[in-house]
Every structure is written in C-alpha cells, then in structure tokens.
Design a protein around this motif. Structure first.
Motif, mmCIF file in Angstrom:
data_model
loop_
_atom_site.group_PDB
_atom_site.id
_atom_site.type_symbol
_atom_site.label_atom_id
_atom_site.label_comp_id
_atom_site.label_asym_id
_atom_site.label_seq_id
_atom_site.Cartn_x
_atom_site.Cartn_y
_atom_site.Cartn_z
ATOM 1 N N PHE A 70 13.846 24.423 -8.283
ATOM 2 C CA PHE A 70 13.591 24.427 -9.722
ATOM 3 C C PHE A 70 12.332 23.766 -10.318
ATOM 4 N N LEU A 71 11.949 22.604 -9.352
ATOM 5 C CA LEU A 71 10.796 21.852 -9.848
ATOM 6 C C LEU A 71 9.604 22.649 -9.325
ATOM 7 N N SER A 72 9.532 23.447 -8.482
ATOM 8 C CA SER A 72 8.518 24.276 -7.892
ATOM 9 C C SER A 72 8.297 25.486 -9.006
ATOM 10 N N ARG A 73 9.427 26.020 -9.262
ATOM 11 C CA ARG A 73 9.262 26.909 -10.291
ATOM 12 C C ARG A 73 8.547 26.537 -11.703
ATOM 13 N N GLN A 74 8.752 25.135 -12.009
ATOM 14 C CA GLN A 74 8.293 24.661 -13.139
ATOM 15 C C GLN A 74 6.585 24.181 -12.776
ATOM 16 N N GLY A 75 6.351 24.149 -11.643
ATOM 17 C CA GLY A 75 4.962 23.673 -11.215
ATOM 18 C C GLY A 75 5.010 22.404 -10.828
ATOM 19 N N ILE A 76 5.940 21.865 -10.192
ATOM 20 C CA ILE A 76 5.820 20.424 -10.181
ATOM 21 C C ILE A 76 6.264 20.138 -8.678
ATOM 22 N N ALA A 77 5.195 19.361 -8.429
ATOM 23 C CA ALA A 77 5.303 18.817 -6.706
ATOM 24 C C ALA A 77 6.381 18.016 -6.451
ATOM 25 N N SER A 78 7.070 18.096 -5.316
ATOM 26 C CA SER A 78 8.084 17.135 -5.084
ATOM 27 C C SER A 78 8.120 16.888 -3.571
ATOM 28 N N LEU A 79 8.801 15.906 -3.235
ATOM 29 C CA LEU A 79 9.017 15.493 -1.753
ATOM 30 C C LEU A 79 10.506 15.398 -1.544
ATOM 31 N N LEU A 80 11.125 16.067 -0.668
ATOM 32 C CA LEU A 80 12.707 15.980 -0.344
ATOM 33 C C LEU A 80 12.897 15.211 1.009
ATOM 34 N N VAL A 81 13.640 14.001 1.065
ATOM 35 C CA VAL A 81 13.871 13.453 2.173
ATOM 36 C C VAL A 81 15.595 13.365 2.508
ATOM 37 N N GLU A 82 15.743 14.030 3.906
ATOM 38 C CA GLU A 82 17.270 14.172 3.949
ATOM 39 C C GLU A 82 17.373 13.506 5.525
ATOM 40 N N ARG A 83 18.404 12.532 5.387
ATOM 41 C CA ARG A 83 18.630 11.928 7.013
ATOM 42 C C ARG A 83 19.086 12.567 8.113
ATOM 43 N N MET A 131 0.761 -1.131 -0.151
ATOM 44 C CA MET A 131 0.069 0.029 0.120
ATOM 45 C C MET A 131 0.760 1.136 -0.013
ATOM 46 N N THR A 132 0.672 2.280 -0.756
ATOM 47 C CA THR A 132 1.224 3.706 -0.940
ATOM 48 C C THR A 132 0.712 4.357 -0.160
ATOM 49 N N ASP A 133 1.431 5.148 0.915
ATOM 50 C CA ASP A 133 0.999 6.021 1.742
ATOM 51 C C ASP A 133 0.793 7.564 1.255
ATOM 52 N N ARG A 134 1.711 7.701 0.214
ATOM 53 C CA ARG A 134 1.858 8.941 -0.408
ATOM 54 C C ARG A 134 2.365 8.933 -1.807
ATOM 55 N N TYR A 135 1.761 9.633 -2.785
ATOM 56 C CA TYR A 135 2.263 9.896 -4.250
ATOM 57 C C TYR A 135 2.796 11.392 -4.473
ATOM 58 N N VAL A 136 3.803 11.282 -5.125
ATOM 59 C CA VAL A 136 4.314 12.666 -5.637
ATOM 60 C C VAL A 136 4.836 12.465 -7.035
ATOM 61 N N PRO A 137 5.171 13.437 -7.682
ATOM 62 C CA PRO A 137 5.538 13.361 -8.847
ATOM 63 C C PRO A 137 7.024 13.037 -8.907
ATOM 64 N N VAL A 138 7.805 13.846 -8.151
ATOM 65 C CA VAL A 138 9.109 13.554 -8.068
ATOM 66 C C VAL A 138 9.681 13.302 -6.498
ATOM 67 N N LEU A 139 10.427 12.410 -6.308
ATOM 68 C CA LEU A 139 11.140 12.202 -4.811
ATOM 69 C C LEU A 139 12.566 12.500 -4.879
ATOM 70 N N ILE A 140 12.748 13.498 -4.040
ATOM 71 C CA ILE A 140 14.281 13.827 -4.048
ATOM 72 C C ILE A 140 15.003 13.210 -2.938
ATOM 73 N N VAL A 141 16.105 12.501 -3.088
ATOM 74 C CA VAL A 141 16.780 12.218 -1.869
ATOM 75 C C VAL A 141 18.069 12.833 -1.772
ATOM 76 N N GLY A 142 18.149 13.848 -0.530
ATOM 77 C CA GLY A 142 19.567 14.674 -0.276
ATOM 78 C C GLY A 142 18.976 15.935 0.005
ATOM 79 N N GLY A 143 19.152 16.570 1.034
ATOM 80 C CA GLY A 143 18.706 17.674 1.201
ATOM 81 C C GLY A 143 19.745 18.897 1.406
ATOM 82 N N GLY A 144 21.022 18.648 0.587
ATOM 83 C CA GLY A 144 22.077 19.501 0.509
ATOM 84 C C GLY A 144 21.883 20.656 -0.632
#
Length: 562
Positions: A23-36, A1-14
């Motif tokens: 840049f994705l937000s500027r293009q109107g594309i939602a993203s989720l960023l995860v950083e350990r 089961m998927t808990d969340r859908y997002v067009p782009v997943l970004i791994v790394g918050g540097g």
C-alpha cells in the motif's frame, strides 16, 4: 551514526506487514520491512479474505493471483460437530463433483462490489504478496530482527540485526509500523496496555498430512468440532485432500502445558478424533497458540503505529483477524503518504486510531463471542437476526468512520434493519454516506468497463452527478492550489464515466448536481447532495478540513455534509 534512512520502517513480514509495504509503494512511499523469521509463514493460519480485502488487492492488481493461490479451498463450506470426523462426514450425502459452490454472501455482493471474497490459506497468500512487494520496489529483509528503537519529535531510530551473520545496523525512519503479531515486541517496549476479555483458551495448531480424499469426496467441509472425553478440538480443511489442521484444546488452568503434547501423543489423539485408528498420518508441525481478545489501548504512540494482531488480537472463528489488519494498513498508508508529501498536517495521523480502534474492538468482541469457554468455535448456536447484524462485518463492511477526516452528513437518517434488508447497500453501509466505503457501480471509461472502485487507491477522487460539471472545473483549480492529487469524474450518459441516467445519483444518494469526495482509501469523506454556492471555495474548504490543515481553516466554520 545512522546506516540507513527510510520514510517508513515496517516491523513484521506477515500478511499485514507485506500488505503495508504494498500500500505504501502504491502511494509512492519507500519502506523497509524487517521480519525475524527466514521466510513467509509455513502455517496455514488464516484461510481466506473477505470481499473488502479482495477489493484492496484488486486495487493493487493481484486479486486474481491470490484467488488462484487459494483455488484448492474455493468450494469449501460447512461447519459440523460430532464425536469423530469419519462419523460426521460419512453421514453426509455425496454431492456432485465439479459443481462449484459460491461463498456465503457472494450473491449479495454481485451488485455491490466488482469482486468477491476468496478462500486461501496464509501460507499460500503470503508468497504472492512478497513477490508483488518486491516487484514494486519494496525493501523486504527476512531473517532480520528489530533489537531496539527509540523515537523523538523528528522520527524513529531503530537497531536491527541480520540473524544469519549477526550484523547490526541502525535505521532512521520518519514513522514505524508495528505489524509483529499478537506477542508484539514493539507494543511491549512501548508499554501499551490492552483491554478485552483476555484469554479464552489454549490450543495447539497441529498441521498434519493424511489422505482423506476418499472420505471427503463430494462431501468437502470447512470445519468440524470434535467433542469427546479423550480429546476436544477442531478440524479445518487446508486442501481437502491430504493436508489438514487440528486445533487441539488443552486446559492450562489445570496445569496442562503445550510441552505435555509431544508428536507421539498428538498422533494418538488425532487418530481418535479422526475415528480412523489405522490411518497413516504425518505431523508436519505443532504451533501453540492462545485464543484471546485483547485490544491495544491506543493504536498510535508518537511516531509508532500498531496494526493487525499487534493492535487487536482475536480468535479466528469470525474470519476478521487478518482482514482487520489489512484494513488497518490500508487506512494508515494513505495518511502517512499525505503527511510525508506535505499535503496534510501530522494531525491527520491521529485519525488512524480514531477510525480503526473502534472497528478493531468490535471485530475482536464479535470474534470472541463466536468462541466457547475453551476458545474453540461455537457451532450451531445464535439467532438469525444476530447473524444478519454480523454479516456486513464478516463481508468486510458494515462500519462507518467518524473522525476529523470525515465531514459527517448530519441530515442522513438511520434506517431500520427491515429497511436495510430491502437494500443490500443500506445493510452493508454502501449508500454514499460519509464515513462509508464509496458505492460500486459499473461504467464505461475510455472504452473499458470499470468499477467506480477502480478509480481509488492513490489520490482523492471527486465523483459528481451527470449535471455537475462545475465541480470538475473547480477540482482542477483546488488541486493546484493545495498541491494534492485530486481527480474528478462526471458520471452519466454523456459523462467522463458513461452510465445510465440517474444510476449513480441513486447509488450515491445525490442529485444530478451533487458530489461525493472519496479519500484514497475509498471511503467517502464528504457528500453534497446538490450544488450550493461557489464549488471552488466549498471544495477547498472541505479538503482543507479533511487533511487537517489547520492553518487554512482560520476564520472558517467547520463544514457539515448536506
């Protein structure tokens, strides 16, 4: 089961991951960023961004905030070497305080860009990027790590964990951007090989506090290489007052390890390197790192894309590491957006690797060439001609893209280095050739002074000569037919952008009836020096080819620039 859908997943918050979110937000594309990690970097790491990167941040409207964040390093120049820092700096005459110095290349950039490079450390820049990303709707989750992922023909399914409470959940994304650093877990999980010269040396990044304000008053410096039997390393200025970094070299080939250098030993070595045995100092942190050249053998792997250090690891001495990674994110963002919006074929995404891998490899190799046999910067060597050849890339330019998303200008003749020197545009590759960053020129638009570069960042832009009104009419029809964002501007005394007659044509290498098609990333996709045939038909064919929309190209020959 998927808990969340997002067009782009970004791994790394540097700095690269945060830039990708912006840049994705500027293009109107939602993203989720995860950083350990729990927050942004506490280490200075990179100490500035080049002119091209500042253009990208200007596009986002945050360039001046970043410049202010790096103000403490604004007039920090000079690379020296010696037995101790005190000995080297005390031999320098003091310069007048308050007299500002400009970054190398700033004079050249005055006519070629609306902005200039900026000093500033990564620990100061990243909070600015984080705040901007959140303001623009980015979903950024720190203290959250990627546990695993798998991909199929439709997307990527990832399992992530919140480190504070151990909560795990799954994320379904269309695409994944791996911006998780030189030790990228995503790259390792994919089994991606790397090439390059490999390890050049092992060092400790020692961040410390010591009041050297009187020593450096009127004698600020950027870097100082210390060479003596007891210790070898490099001082780098952070605020030119009391915060500094020393990159301590140790010999792993002889069995030395980072653990052999506890804080007490590092303090002793710092005092020796400083040449100030009695100075009070406090070590804030010690970060082991490897000076190395490793480039991934492929930046795209299905629906996963490598960016920044995950794609190309390089020594920091050429100042190209973070800058190259930010350019990666910018190149990729508009292409993901075009595909996700149904404006382009997924084939367009293959041009990310085609365009960015040669640039990343060259940056890594040049940065490696600037390092010695222990991975530290080489000081005081290299020819003037070699420096001239590297300068464009140090400023963030000097390269051309060649891919299906670029229609090559086959009639353009390569210029000699001497001819290029007579024109800064030619030397930096900013003369309107397809595959290069579009030329900058100041113009008046709606009673405001803007740069041509201020028009870029979202959709395609058509910039035409002062008699090229037919192109503008064609653009409106073609944009509607293809369902894309395409703005057109005529440049001249009576144009949409008001500028002196002939100025834009000279900068872009076109006639008054000519045209440049500029991609959302500011790179020229196609140039026609004059108008021939039906503008509407030609423009539609050009855009169909650039967007890799194969079904539209049946029965039509591939275009070339004129």
């Amino acid at each position: 089961m998927t808990d969340r859908y997002v067009p782009v997943l970004i791994v790394g918050g540097g700095i690269v991951g945060l830039s990708a979110s912006l840049f994705l937000s500027r293009q109107g594309i939602a993203s989720l960023l995860v950083e350990r990690h729990a927050g942004t970097s506490i280490h200075p790491r990179a100490r500035g961004v080049n002119g091209r990167t500042m253009e990208l941040y200007r596009e986002l409207g945050i360039d001046e905030k970043l410049r202010a964040a790096g103000a403490e390093l604004a007039d920090t120049f000079g690379i020296f070497r010696g037995r101790t820092l005190a000995e080297v700096i005390e031999a320098k005459p003091r310069k007048e305080e308050g007299k500002k110095r400009k970054l190398p290349g700033a004079g050249l950039m005055g006519s070629l860009s609306p902005t200039t490079a900026s000093r500033g450390t990564q620990d100061k820049f990243e909070p600015v990027l984080l705040a901007a990303a959140r303001e623009r709707g980015g979903d950024l989750r720190f203290n959250t790590e990627l546990l695993s992922f798998e991909q199929d023909e439709e997307g990527v399914t990832a399992t992530v964990r919140e480190r504070a409470d151990g909560k795990e959940y799954t994320v379904r994304a269309d695409y994944l951007i791996a911006a998780d650093g030189a030790g990228s877990r995503v790259r390792s999980a994919l089994g991606v090989s790397t090439s390059g010269s490999g390890s050049l040396g092992h060092l400790l990044n020692i961040l410390f506090r010591a009041d050297l304000s009187e020593l450096v008053r009127g004698r600020r410096f950027s870097m100082c290489l210390i060479e003596r039997p007891e210790v070898r390393g490099l001082f780098t200025s952070i605020n030119n007052k009391d915060i500094w970094v020393f990159h301590l070299s140790y010999n792993a080939s002889k069995g030395e390890k980072a653990e052999d250098f506890p804080a007490e030993r590092c303090e002793k070595l710092l005092r020796i390197a400083l040449g100030m045995p009695e100075i009070e100092l406090e070590i804030k942190s010690i970060l082991p790192w490897e000076s190395a050249v490793r480039v991934a053998d492929g930046f795209q792997h299905g629906r996963v894309f490598l960016a920044g250090d995950a794609a190309h690891q390089m020594p920091p001495w050429g100042g190209q590491g973070a800058n190259s990674g930010i350019a990666d994110a910018h190149n990729l963002a508009w292409k993901l957006a075009a595909v996700l919006k149904g404006q382009a074929s997924p084939e367009l995404l293959t041009t990310y690797d085609i365009e960015r891998r040669p640039v990343g490899r060259r940056a890594a190799e040049e940065s490696g060439a600037a390092a010695d046999d222990q991975g530290l910067v080489v000081v005081g060597k290299g020819s003037f001609i070699a420096l001239l050849r590297r300068m464009p890339r140090l400023l963030g330019y000097g390269y051309e893209y060649a891919s299906p998303a670029i229609i090559v200008d086959t009639k353009a003749r390569p210029k000699s280095l001497f001819v290029q020197l007579l024109s800064g545009r030619g030397l930096l590759g900013l003369d309107g050739r397809p595959g290069t960053r579009a030329p900058h020129m100041w113009a008046e638009y709606q009673s405001k002074r803007i740069s041509t570069l201020d028009l870029f960042g979202k959709g395609f832009v058509l910039l035409v000569g002062e008699d090229g009104g037919a192109w503008c009419k064609a653009a409106a029809v073609v944009a509607a037919r293809l369902g894309i964002d395409l703005a057109a501007y005529r440049i001249g005394p009576a144009g949409d952008l008001r500028a002196p007659s002939g100025g834009w044509q000279a900068s872009a290498g076109i006639s008054a009836l000519g045209v440049l098609l500029v991609r959302p990333d500011g790179f020229v996709a196609w140039r026609s020096k004059k108008q021939e045939g039906d503008p509407q038909r030609e423009l539609e064919q050009v855009l169909t080819q650039v967007l890799c929309r194969e079904e539209k190209r049946i029965g039509r020959p591939a275009l070339q620039g004129r």
